[in-house]
Design a protein around this motif. Structure first.
Motif, PDB file in Angstrom:
ATOM      1  N   MET A   1     -11.267  -6.154   0.814  1.00  0.00           N
ATOM      2  CA  MET A   1     -11.471  -4.759   1.188  1.00  0.00           C
ATOM      3  C   MET A   1     -10.128  -4.036   1.053  1.00  0.00           C
ATOM      4  O   MET A   1      -9.138  -4.398   1.665  1.00  0.00           O
ATOM      5  CB  MET A   1     -11.992  -4.762   2.631  1.00  0.00           C
ATOM      6  CG  MET A   1     -12.053  -3.491   3.331  1.00  0.00           C
ATOM      7  SD  MET A   1     -12.865  -3.526   4.963  1.00  0.00           S
ATOM      8  CE  MET A   1     -12.852  -5.225   5.478  1.00  0.00           C
ATOM      9  N   ALA A   2     -10.114  -3.007   0.213  1.00  0.00           N
ATOM     10  CA  ALA A   2      -8.890  -2.241  -0.017  1.00  0.00           C
ATOM     11  C   ALA A   2      -8.547  -1.416   1.218  1.00  0.00           C
ATOM     12  O   ALA A   2      -9.439  -0.890   1.877  1.00  0.00           O
ATOM     13  CB  ALA A   2      -9.057  -1.327  -1.217  1.00  0.00           C
ATOM     14  N   GLN A   3      -7.260  -1.317   1.498  1.00  0.00           N
ATOM     15  CA  GLN A   3      -6.804  -0.560   2.665  1.00  0.00           C
ATOM     16  C   GLN A   3      -5.879   0.560   2.226  1.00  0.00           C
ATOM     17  O   GLN A   3      -4.986   0.357   1.418  1.00  0.00           O
ATOM     18  CB  GLN A   3      -6.050  -1.472   3.634  1.00  0.00           C
ATOM     19  CG  GLN A   3      -6.898  -2.563   4.215  1.00  0.00           C
ATOM     20  CD  GLN A   3      -6.136  -3.402   5.236  1.00  0.00           C
ATOM     21  OE1 GLN A   3      -5.033  -3.067   5.642  1.00  0.00           O
ATOM     22  NE2 GLN A   3      -6.738  -4.496   5.643  1.00  0.00           N
ATOM     23  N   THR A   4      -6.101   1.734   2.797  1.00  0.00           N
ATOM     24  CA  THR A   4      -5.271   2.899   2.536  1.00  0.00           C
ATOM     25  C   THR A   4      -4.762   3.400   3.876  1.00  0.00           C
ATOM     26  O   THR A   4      -5.524   3.479   4.838  1.00  0.00           O
ATOM     27  CB  THR A   4      -6.093   4.011   1.837  1.00  0.00           C
ATOM     28  OG1 THR A   4      -6.573   3.509   0.597  1.00  0.00           O
ATOM     29  CG2 THR A   4      -5.262   5.257   1.601  1.00  0.00           C
ATOM     30  N   ALA A   5      -3.475   3.743   3.931  1.00  0.00           N
ATOM     31  CA  ALA A   5      -2.884   4.278   5.166  1.00  0.00           C
ATOM     32  C   ALA A   5      -2.920   5.800   5.142  1.00  0.00           C
ATOM     33  O   ALA A   5      -2.881   6.425   4.073  1.00  0.00           O
ATOM     34  CB  ALA A   5      -1.447   3.799   5.302  1.00  0.00           C
ATOM     35  N   SER A   6      -2.977   6.393   6.327  1.00  0.00           N
ATOM     36  CA  SER A   6      -2.911   7.849   6.429  1.00  0.00           C
ATOM     37  C   SER A   6      -1.548   8.336   5.934  1.00  0.00           C
ATOM     38  O   SER A   6      -0.574   7.588   5.915  1.00  0.00           O
ATOM     39  CB  SER A   6      -3.180   8.314   7.864  1.00  0.00           C
ATOM     40  OG  SER A   6      -2.271   7.748   8.752  1.00  0.00           O
ATOM     41  N   THR A   7      -1.479   9.603   5.554  1.00  0.00           N
ATOM     42  CA  THR A   7      -0.258  10.167   4.976  1.00  0.00           C
ATOM     43  C   THR A   7       0.794  10.520   6.023  1.00  0.00           C
ATOM     44  O   THR A   7       1.925  10.809   5.672  1.00  0.00           O
ATOM     45  CB  THR A   7      -0.568  11.444   4.169  1.00  0.00           C
ATOM     46  OG1 THR A   7      -1.177  12.377   5.047  1.00  0.00           O
ATOM     47  CG2 THR A   7      -1.472  11.138   2.993  1.00  0.00           C
ATOM     48  N   MET A   8       0.396  10.527   7.296  1.00  0.00           N
ATOM     49  CA  MET A   8       1.306  10.874   8.385  1.00  0.00           C
ATOM     50  C   MET A   8       1.898  12.275   8.181  1.00  0.00           C
ATOM     51  O   MET A   8       3.104  12.478   8.125  1.00  0.00           O
ATOM     52  CB  MET A   8       2.403   9.816   8.554  1.00  0.00           C
ATOM     53  CG  MET A   8       1.870   8.410   8.817  1.00  0.00           C
ATOM     54  SD  MET A   8       0.860   8.271  10.311  1.00  0.00           S
ATOM     55  CE  MET A   8       2.139   8.174  11.557  1.00  0.00           C
TER      56      MET A   8
END
Length: 185
Positions: A1-8
């Protein structure tokens, strides 16, 4: 499962305006509908994402726990429905009804709200103070699908409680992690 972080997004950023249709009531909801509240929580989420599915029961509980307090809550789904049809209005309405969401769930067909907020993932959380200044952009809690950490919403609840108490939210915040927003081609 690919994970993307918020841009903050930078703390202090003013909440971008929006005017989107609530999939539950059919009414248009605007940012300024929440003027006069001590805080506004804007959540980017959707129906299909395993990261959202992992916390949706607790999201519903959180909405109910803060009902009647000076907190506006709104969820927005911006995913491209040509590639993810479950994230269209009918799927969002079903999700809201299944889990008993007590907050508006808005459909961002043009993806303009997601672009304005620089949203990157689902879920992605933005908490603003009463002047619509960003005070928290981070994770719900440290729980992720299959990491064994209980879903509590402790990080986001802590930020909400701090704002509602009239105090400053600490700037040390962990980004949300989830599925990337499904952008239109």
């Amino acid at each position: 499962m690919a994970q993307t972080a918020s841009t903050m997004l930078a703390l202090g950023t003013i909440a971008p305006d929006f005017a989107l249709t609530d999939v539950i009531s059919g009414k248009v909801v605007r940012r300024d509908d929440f003027r006069g509240k001590k805080a506004l929580l804007v959540m980017f989420m959707c129906a299909h994402c395993p990261f959202v599915k992992h916390i949706e029961k607790e999201l519903a509980k959180m909405g109910k726990d803060y009902a009647g307090q000076s907190l506006g809550i709104v969820a927005i789904s911006s995913n491209d429905v040509t590639t993810h049809p479950a994230d269209g209005p009918a799927g969002l309405k079903q999700q809201a009804e299944t889990f008993g969401f007590v907050f508006p769930y808005l459909y961002d067909e043009t993806q303009s709200a997601a672009h304005a907020y620089d949203a990157a993932c689902t879920p992605d959380f933005y908490l603003f103070d009463g002047d619509f200044r960003l005070v928290y952009r981070g994770q719900f809690d440290a729980s992720r699908p299959s990491n064994g950490v209980p879903v509590t919403g402790v990080d986001l609840r802590g930020a909400i409680d701090t704002v509602l108490a009239g105090k400053q939210v600490p700037a040390d915040q962990s980004p949300s992690i989830g599925c990337n927003i499904k952008w239109k081609a």
